[in-house]
Scaffold this active site. Structure first.
Site, PDB file in Angstrom:
ATOM      1  N   CYS A  56      43.525  45.844  45.410  1.00  0.00           N
ATOM      2  CA  CYS A  56      42.562  44.756  45.333  1.00  0.00           C
ATOM      3  C   CYS A  56      42.653  44.057  43.978  1.00  0.00           C
ATOM      4  O   CYS A  56      43.236  44.572  43.037  1.00  0.00           O
ATOM      5  CB  CYS A  56      41.134  45.221  45.557  1.00  0.00           C
ATOM      6  SG  CYS A  56      40.870  46.112  47.091  1.00  0.00           S
ATOM      7  N   LYS A  68      50.156  48.026  44.330  1.00  0.00           N
ATOM      8  CA  LYS A  68      50.875  48.339  43.094  1.00  0.00           C
ATOM      9  C   LYS A  68      50.111  49.347  42.242  1.00  0.00           C
ATOM     10  O   LYS A  68      50.666  50.333  41.774  1.00  0.00           O
ATOM     11  CB  LYS A  68      51.114  47.045  42.298  1.00  0.00           C
ATOM     12  CG  LYS A  68      51.878  47.243  40.989  1.00  0.00           C
ATOM     13  CD  LYS A  68      53.305  47.684  41.236  1.00  0.00           C
ATOM     14  CE  LYS A  68      54.106  47.755  39.959  1.00  0.00           C
ATOM     15  NZ  LYS A  68      55.461  48.304  40.196  1.00  0.00           N
TER      16      LYS A  68
END
Length: 604
Positions: free
Chosen positions: A2, A599
């Site tokens: 997010c 990531k």
């Protein structure tokens, strides 16, 4: 996981939000949205899919000087437009974005919100309705209602809240989830990552856990949840727009693979002086010397980097090294030695599982070292010591240069400690020279991209399964190689110790099964691995052999220039990174943004 971006000031918020969200795409997401308010008008735009779909919906219809945006990676509730952020309260007055997980959301719902019409499936909706509940039922100001809600909410979170009746303020709070304030001239910003604000500012303010920040265009005030004002300075981030662009590359991953020789040389200039002497913080060296066992805690690629450096550290320092998966240690820490030291590896410095371990280590008084790519990150701030890997921004979800930089940084640490211990092997290990050879080896492998691409097309274009095998350090590399291939090509791939094939795995070998073998180190190990290759080939496997120079035979596929055995995990991983890249590319997939992955994993 997010991303949040927000702005309040005298500029067009829409453009800043869209550009900021684009810079946060690398974190991973499945939906996105923005809310903009100004001149007594507001608009909320959300969409499942890419940021470009938000941009298309916005057009010229949304304008204002205050806004918040969000990229969502689903944890509670499916990736739908209704579950996408920002979320609004029942009246529509309050708008909120949130990263993290609210652990007691069901209890809050049953205790406070039985009369509220909750429409979505997310824990975030609980938070915004709770704020409105305290404004309406307890007649509190927005600030006091937010504080009261924060005292009740449990879990990890980063919140950015706007009251549409007061378009000059963004209310911000965080706990166990990254969030920064960006300081501008006539405007201020909020973001999960400095990358999102690189066009607008280079000056930032940290927010610590359980702090609330009132952000206006000309002021930023930090408080604790009881309203006590906290003085907080700012810092300048060393980021450059050129560092985060793809340039002429089709994908960030290929660019980052190509940057690895430069990263190796950057580390040499950082951790060694012109005479070749180590330039490692003496306090770090002393702390490692005092430890009777080192515990490397990490996740994913960083975990594999720890394995790749384990043998080297033990041989150079005479200190035992134990590896742990952070997500397991956070709940089930094993019996420790009498004088432990924790080393936490994390590209982002925000890995939630590793932070959970670090919190426990700090409570137990255990010294810790964070090795990360991001100065000022949570793990960097909270550990006893930090060493930076100086890899530059890594945008592709699949990590490449951070892995090799972590191994190299651990090499500098091991040599410095070994020399301080008077170890002859450490003194004789000319790391500056050897790492320069590694950089040259990487460059040689990178010049063989066309050959590797062709091998991949022959071997992996249509397969559903693949295996990597190796022995010694090569086994550790197979773990990372398998992760790379599976995460961006979606080929089910496993990395195995070659000697374990006959203990079960060989039953999976059938006609045309791809088996990629890594061979380095010495002739004895090479001979054993070649024996394993023959075992799988005789059962129908298609073998691809990656071998270090000096051990090659006729018919081997990829020859890697010879390097020092301590550093072979760096040079041997490069062809496997390219194999993963070309496998994904040839299958028509999004190399930089594989499905379902983020990531930075900032929730436990």
């Amino acid at each position: 996981m997010c991303g949040i971006v927000g702005v309040v000031g005298n500029t067009n918020a829409t453009d800043i939000l869209i550009q900021g969200l684009e810079k946060l795409e690398y974190r991973g997401y499945d939906s996105a949205g923005i809310f903009v308010v100004g001149d007594n008008k507001s608009q909320l735009v959300k969409s499942v899919g890419r940021i470009a779909e938000i941009q298309a919906k916005v057009g010229d219809s949304v304008s204002g000087t205050t806004g918040i945006g969000h990229t969502r990676w689903a944890t509670h509730g499916k990736p739908t437009e209704g579950n996408a952020h920002p979320h609004t309260s029942g009246s529509g007055r309050f708008v909120l974005v949130h990263n993290g997980v609210i652990e007691n959301y069901l209890q809050i719902k049953e205790t406070y919100l039985t009369k509220h019409n909750l429409k979505g499936e997310t824990d975030t909706e609980i938070a915004i309705h709770l704020v409105e509940h305290f404004v309406e039922e307890d007649n509190l100001s927005v600030l006091e209602a937010f504080k009261k809600a924060l005292h009740i909410i449990e879990g990890s979170y980063a919140f950015a809240l706007i009251d549409s009746q007061d378009a000059d303020t963004i209310y911000v709070a965080k706990n166990k989830s990254p969030l920064l304030i960006g300081l501008g001239n006539g405007y201020n910003m909020v973001c999960s990552d400095a990358m999102a604000m690189i066009r607008e500012t280079s000056e930032y303010m940290e927010i610590h856990d359980k702090e609330l920040v009132i952000v206006k265009k000309d002021s930023v005030e930090v408080q604790d949840y009881d309203g006590n004002v906290i003085e907080r300075g700012s810092y300048t981030a060393e980021l450059d727009l050129s560092d985060i662009g793809k340039g002429t590359y089709p994908f960030y991953m290929l660019k980052e693979i190509d940057e690895q020789p430069t990263v190796m040389r950057k580390l040499i200039s950082t951790y060694a002086n012109e005479s070749g002497d180590m330039n490692v913080d003496s306090d770090i060296i002393k702390s490692v010397q005092e430890a009777d066992r080192l515990y490397i805690l990490a996740a994913g690629t960083s975990y594999h980097a720890g394995f790749a450096a384990k043998t080297m550290i033990e041989k150079l320092t005479d200190t035992p090294v134990e590896l742990g998966v952070s997500s397991e240690w956070g709940y089930n820490m094993p019996l420790l030695s009498k004088k432990p030291m924790f080393i936490l590896l994390s590209q982002s410095g925000e890995t939630a599982d590793s932070r959970q371990v670090l919190v426990k280590a700090n409570e137990m008084g255990i010294p810790s070292l964070t090795i990360t790519n991001v100065p000022g990150s949570t793990l960097s701030r909270e550990a006893t010591y930090t060493m930076l890997i100086h890899a530059g921004p890594e945008i592709a979800v699949a990590s490449t240069k951070a892995y090799t930089a972590q191994v190299a940084t651990l090499a500098f640490l091991a040599k410095a400690v070994g020399e301080a211990n008077g170890k002859a092997e450490a003194k004789d290990f000319d790391l500056v020279h050897e790492l320069s050879i590694v950089a040259q080896s990487i460059e040689a492998t990178l010049s063989e991209k066309d050959v590797i691409s062709e091998k991949v097309e022959q071997l992996l274009i249509s397969t559903r399964n693949a295996f990597y095998i190796g022995r010694g350090n090569d086994y550790y590399v197979t773990m990372e190689a398998a992760l790379k291939l599976k995460e961006i090509s979606y080929i089910q791939t496993e990395g195995f110790a070659a000697g374990e094939l006959k203990h079960g795995t060989i039953s999976l070998i059938e006609d045309n099964t791809p088996v990629i073998a890594l061979i380095s180190a010495d002739s004895t190990i090479a001979a054993h691995t070649r024996g394993n290759i023959q075992e799988v080939v005789s059962r129908g496997a298609n073998a691809l052999i990656i071998v270090e120079e000096g051990l090659e035979r006729e018919g081997d596929d990829i020859i890697v220039n010879k390097v020092h055995p301590f550093l072979s995990a760096i040079s041997m991983v490069i062809p496997t990174q390219l194999i993963a890249y070309y496998a994904s590319l040839q299958r028509g997939l999004d190399v930089d943004k594989p499905r379902n992955l983020a990531k930075a994993v900032t929730v436990e």
